[in-house]
Design a protein around this motif. Sequence first.
Motif, PDB file in Angstrom:
ATOM      1  N   ARG A 185      26.534  59.959 -29.294  1.00 21.01           N
ATOM      2  CA  ARG A 185      25.915  60.820 -30.308  1.00 21.01           C
ATOM      3  C   ARG A 185      26.846  61.049 -31.497  1.00 21.01           C
ATOM      4  NH1 ARG A 185      22.470  65.371 -31.133  1.00 21.01           N
ATOM      5  NH2 ARG A 185      23.625  67.141 -31.977  1.00 21.01           N
ATOM      6  N   VAL A 186      28.183  61.016 -31.252  1.00 24.41           N
ATOM      7  CA  VAL A 186      29.134  61.226 -32.345  1.00 24.41           C
ATOM      8  C   VAL A 186      29.801  59.911 -32.766  1.00 24.41           C
ATOM      9  CG1 VAL A 186      29.575  63.628 -31.781  1.00 24.41           C
ATOM     10  CG2 VAL A 186      30.978  61.845 -30.711  1.00 24.41           C
ATOM     11  N   GLY A 187      29.306  58.782 -32.234  1.00 26.29           N
ATOM     12  CA  GLY A 187      29.801  57.486 -32.672  1.00 26.29           C
ATOM     13  C   GLY A 187      31.071  57.007 -32.006  1.00 26.29           C
ATOM     14  N   THR A 188      31.384  57.554 -30.823  1.00 24.86           N
ATOM     15  CA  THR A 188      32.572  57.120 -30.074  1.00 24.86           C
ATOM     16  C   THR A 188      32.147  56.153 -28.980  1.00 24.86           C
ATOM     17  OG1 THR A 188      33.712  59.209 -30.502  1.00 24.86           O
ATOM     18  CG2 THR A 188      34.503  57.889 -28.645  1.00 24.86           C
ATOM     19  N   PRO A 189      32.743  54.968 -28.901  1.00 25.47           N
ATOM     20  CA  PRO A 189      32.344  53.999 -27.875  1.00 25.47           C
ATOM     21  C   PRO A 189      32.629  54.511 -26.471  1.00 25.47           C
ATOM     22  CG  PRO A 189      34.309  53.244 -29.031  1.00 25.47           C
ATOM     23  CD  PRO A 189      33.810  54.431 -29.777  1.00 25.47           C
ATOM     24  N   VAL A 190      31.803  54.047 -25.524  1.00 18.55           N
ATOM     25  CA  VAL A 190      31.859  54.533 -24.151  1.00 18.55           C
ATOM     26  C   VAL A 190      31.941  53.360 -23.178  1.00 18.55           C
ATOM     27  CG1 VAL A 190      30.696  55.905 -22.381  1.00 18.55           C
ATOM     28  CG2 VAL A 190      30.415  56.499 -24.795  1.00 18.55           C
ATOM     29  N   LEU A 191      32.880  53.449 -22.243  1.00 16.01           N
ATOM     30  CA  LEU A 191      32.906  52.535 -21.106  1.00 16.01           C
ATOM     31  C   LEU A 191      32.331  53.324 -19.932  1.00 16.01           C
ATOM     32  CD1 LEU A 191      35.996  50.423 -19.913  1.00 16.01           C
ATOM     33  CD2 LEU A 191      33.951  50.916 -18.585  1.00 16.01           C
ATOM     34  N   ALA A 192      31.095  52.994 -19.551  1.00 15.45           N
ATOM     35  CA  ALA A 192      30.375  53.772 -18.541  1.00 15.45           C
ATOM     36  C   ALA A 192      30.334  53.042 -17.207  1.00 15.45           C
ATOM     37  CB  ALA A 192      28.950  54.055 -19.018  1.00 15.45           C
ATOM     38  N   VAL A 193      30.442  53.810 -16.141  1.00 16.17           N
ATOM     39  CA  VAL A 193      30.297  53.283 -14.779  1.00 16.17           C
ATOM     40  C   VAL A 193      29.238  54.116 -14.078  1.00 16.17           C
ATOM     41  CG1 VAL A 193      31.447  52.784 -12.598  1.00 16.17           C
ATOM     42  CG2 VAL A 193      32.748  52.653 -14.747  1.00 16.17           C
ATOM     43  N   ASP A 194      28.249  53.445 -13.492  1.00 12.37           N
ATOM     44  CA  ASP A 194      27.228  54.166 -12.731  1.00 12.37           C
ATOM     45  C   ASP A 194      27.764  54.381 -11.320  1.00 12.37           C
ATOM     46  OD1 ASP A 194      24.952  55.011 -11.257  1.00 12.37           O
ATOM     47  OD2 ASP A 194      23.670  54.133 -12.798  1.00 12.37           O
ATOM     48  N   PRO A 195      27.932  55.657 -10.882  1.00 11.48           N
ATOM     49  CA  PRO A 195      28.540  55.929  -9.589  1.00 11.48           C
ATOM     50  C   PRO A 195      27.555  55.961  -8.424  1.00 11.48           C
ATOM     51  CG  PRO A 195      28.177  57.992 -10.713  1.00 11.48           C
ATOM     52  CD  PRO A 195      27.661  56.898 -11.632  1.00 11.48           C
ATOM     53  N   VAL A 196      26.325  55.496  -8.650  1.00 18.16           N
ATOM     54  CA  VAL A 196      25.304  55.504  -7.607  1.00 18.16           C
ATOM     55  C   VAL A 196      24.961  54.067  -7.240  1.00 18.16           C
ATOM     56  CG1 VAL A 196      22.973  56.219  -6.982  1.00 18.16           C
ATOM     57  CG2 VAL A 196      24.378  57.701  -8.449  1.00 18.16           C
ATOM     58  N   ALA A 197      25.013  53.761  -5.940  1.00 19.48           N
ATOM     59  CA  ALA A 197      24.694  52.409  -5.481  1.00 19.48           C
ATOM     60  C   ALA A 197      23.294  52.015  -5.915  1.00 19.48           C
ATOM     61  CB  ALA A 197      24.814  52.332  -3.958  1.00 19.48           C
ATOM     62  N   GLY A 198      23.169  50.831  -6.512  1.00 19.59           N
ATOM     63  CA  GLY A 198      21.879  50.370  -6.989  1.00 19.59           C
ATOM     64  C   GLY A 198      21.532  50.831  -8.382  1.00 19.59           C
ATOM     65  N   GLY A 199      22.331  51.749  -8.930  1.00 21.53           N
ATOM     66  CA  GLY A 199      22.086  52.242 -10.285  1.00 21.53           C
ATOM     67  C   GLY A 199      21.160  53.437 -10.298  1.00 21.53           C
ATOM     68  N   ALA A 200      21.445  54.398 -11.174  1.00 24.53           N
ATOM     69  CA  ALA A 200      20.603  55.591 -11.292  1.00 24.53           C
ATOM     70  C   ALA A 200      20.570  56.024 -12.755  1.00 24.53           C
ATOM     71  CB  ALA A 200      21.127  56.699 -10.378  1.00 24.53           C
ATOM     72  N   LYS A 201      20.771  57.316 -13.022  1.00 25.32           N
ATOM     73  CA  LYS A 201      20.512  57.828 -14.367  1.00 25.32           C
ATOM     74  C   LYS A 201      21.484  57.285 -15.422  1.00 25.32           C
ATOM     75  CE  LYS A 201      22.942  62.193 -13.394  1.00 25.32           C
ATOM     76  NZ  LYS A 201      22.758  63.663 -13.274  1.00 25.32           N
ATOM     77  N   VAL A 202      22.725  56.974 -15.057  1.00 24.48           N
ATOM     78  CA  VAL A 202      23.653  56.432 -16.050  1.00 24.48           C
ATOM     79  C   VAL A 202      23.181  55.053 -16.506  1.00 24.48           C
ATOM     80  CG1 VAL A 202      26.021  55.673 -16.471  1.00 24.48           C
ATOM     81  CG2 VAL A 202      25.604  57.780 -15.176  1.00 24.48           C
ATOM     82  N   THR A 203      22.778  54.224 -15.547  1.00 23.68           N
ATOM     83  CA  THR A 203      22.249  52.901 -15.891  1.00 23.68           C
ATOM     84  C   THR A 203      20.977  53.022 -16.723  1.00 23.68           C
ATOM     85  OG1 THR A 203      23.183  51.878 -13.918  1.00 23.68           O
ATOM     86  CG2 THR A 203      21.311  50.769 -14.929  1.00 23.68           C
ATOM     87  N   ALA A 204      20.090  53.909 -16.301  1.00 27.90           N
ATOM     88  CA  ALA A 204      18.831  54.084 -17.035  1.00 27.90           C
ATOM     89  C   ALA A 204      19.085  54.531 -18.463  1.00 27.90           C
ATOM     90  CB  ALA A 204      17.955  55.100 -16.303  1.00 27.90           C
ATOM     91  N   GLN A 205      20.026  55.432 -18.650  1.00 24.79           N
ATOM     92  CA  GLN A 205      20.294  55.944 -19.994  1.00 24.79           C
ATOM     93  C   GLN A 205      20.974  54.892 -20.870  1.00 24.79           C
ATOM     94  OE1 GLN A 205      19.632  58.456 -22.909  1.00 24.79           O
ATOM     95  NE2 GLN A 205      18.976  58.770 -20.788  1.00 24.79           N
ATOM     96  N   ALA A 206      21.882  54.121 -20.284  1.00 24.20           N
ATOM     97  CA  ALA A 206      22.519  53.047 -21.057  1.00 24.20           C
ATOM     98  C   ALA A 206      21.471  52.051 -21.543  1.00 24.20           C
ATOM     99  CB  ALA A 206      23.578  52.352 -20.205  1.00 24.20           C
ATOM    100  N   ARG A 207      20.504  51.745 -20.678  1.00 20.96           N
ATOM    101  CA  ARG A 207      19.435  50.825 -21.080  1.00 20.96           C
ATOM    102  C   ARG A 207      18.551  51.451 -22.150  1.00 20.96           C
ATOM    103  NH1 ARG A 207      17.838  48.797 -14.956  1.00 20.96           N
ATOM    104  NH2 ARG A 207      19.577  47.307 -14.720  1.00 20.96           N
ATOM    105  N   ALA A 208      18.250  52.728 -21.994  1.00 16.24           N
ATOM    106  CA  ALA A 208      17.401  53.405 -22.983  1.00 16.24           C
ATOM    107  C   ALA A 208      18.065  53.423 -24.358  1.00 16.24           C
ATOM    108  CB  ALA A 208      17.108  54.829 -22.525  1.00 16.24           C
ATOM    109  N   CYS A 209      19.388  53.547 -24.354  1.00 14.22           N
ATOM    110  CA  CYS A 209      20.124  53.592 -25.617  1.00 14.22           C
ATOM    111  C   CYS A 209      20.488  52.202 -26.134  1.00 14.22           C
ATOM    112  CB  CYS A 209      21.413  54.400 -25.443  1.00 14.22           C
ATOM    113  SG  CYS A 209      21.169  56.140 -25.039  1.00 14.22           S
ATOM    114  N   GLY A 210      20.333  51.199 -25.288  1.00 17.71           N
ATOM    115  CA  GLY A 210      20.746  49.857 -25.681  1.00 17.71           C
ATOM    116  C   GLY A 210      22.247  49.697 -25.704  1.00 17.71           C
ATOM    117  N   TRP A 211      22.942  50.411 -24.815  1.00 16.24           N
ATOM    118  CA  TRP A 211      24.417  50.374 -24.782  1.00 16.24           C
ATOM    119  C   TRP A 211      24.881  49.407 -23.689  1.00 16.24           C
ATOM    120  CZ3 TRP A 211      27.997  51.253 -28.059  1.00 16.24           C
ATOM    121  CH2 TRP A 211      29.332  51.332 -27.646  1.00 16.24           C
TER     122      TRP A 211
END
Length: 306
Positions: A224-250
């Motif tokens: 939101r403030v333009g800082t790059p993010v290295l994200a790791v989804d901590p849920v096996a199979g992927g959950a909200k972090v994965t979904a949000q990265a896809r929604a944002c196109g990150w």
Amino acid sequence: MYGRERPGPRKVLLTGWFSFREGEATAGDVLALRRVEEVLRGAGMAYDVVWSPGFRPEALHFDDVRPGDYSHLVFVCGPLHGPQVEELHRRFPHCVRIAVGTSVIDPDGAAVTGFHRVLARDAPGTAPSEDLAARAPAAPARPVVGVILTDGQREYGEQSRHGQVARGVTRWLAGKDCARLELETRLDTHDWHLSATPAQVQSVLARLDLVVTDRLDGLVLALRVGTPVLAVDPVAGGAKVTAQARACGWPALLAAEGLDARRLDRWWDWCLTSGRVAARQLRDVFREGRVADGADRLVEVLATRG
């Protein structure tokens, strides 16, 4: 001056609080050491540095030192007091012992009087001098990295890999040459360690070079403030972090099952190069509201279902 100096150092042993097994190494101590090293190299004087084995296991330690190899001992920075400093005088009685850039609390204490010369930064009855760290050699700036992790979210049950991800990420981060800031997105109006408003959190995130996170909040608020993010989804199979990265196109996203140093390094490099531009572009997308979100759809639902 205490005792008598001998001319011409054969070899100097540099010590400080960073040398003791039970001591500590502060940034100021190490920068003061760098200043002294710079001066000795410029004068063509040979020297060794003693490090605490807890801080630098691979370096020279007191257990490795042969006192007879040195003509001079220099103690750099910090306060002159206590049994560890006093022990230096007993262990190196043949050396010319000099303290430089130090604080003198008790001029008559054995830790102080055991030195032949004390070039103090501050001492009773004398004018203070600038700390040695002030003129230490400059070093290139390192990336400033915010770290936003959680050890567990019970709602994911057996799919949770939060602890595993946190341990893997922090172990990897410990080996990166960067300035790390442990951050928390939880707000609190009473605990000074925490921000009280979203604006305070965003003010920190906007000043970072990179955020490493396994939290949805960390991902969205940094982008939101333009800082790059290295994200790791901590849920096996992927959950909200994965979904949000896809929604944002990150793209800088790793699954808990695919967490390894090679993949982390790859996205680290991308985030600190191309990712800077990508994050700013995504920030602008958010600001301009180009894509409808849940709040937009909420108005439609409220209007149609009353």
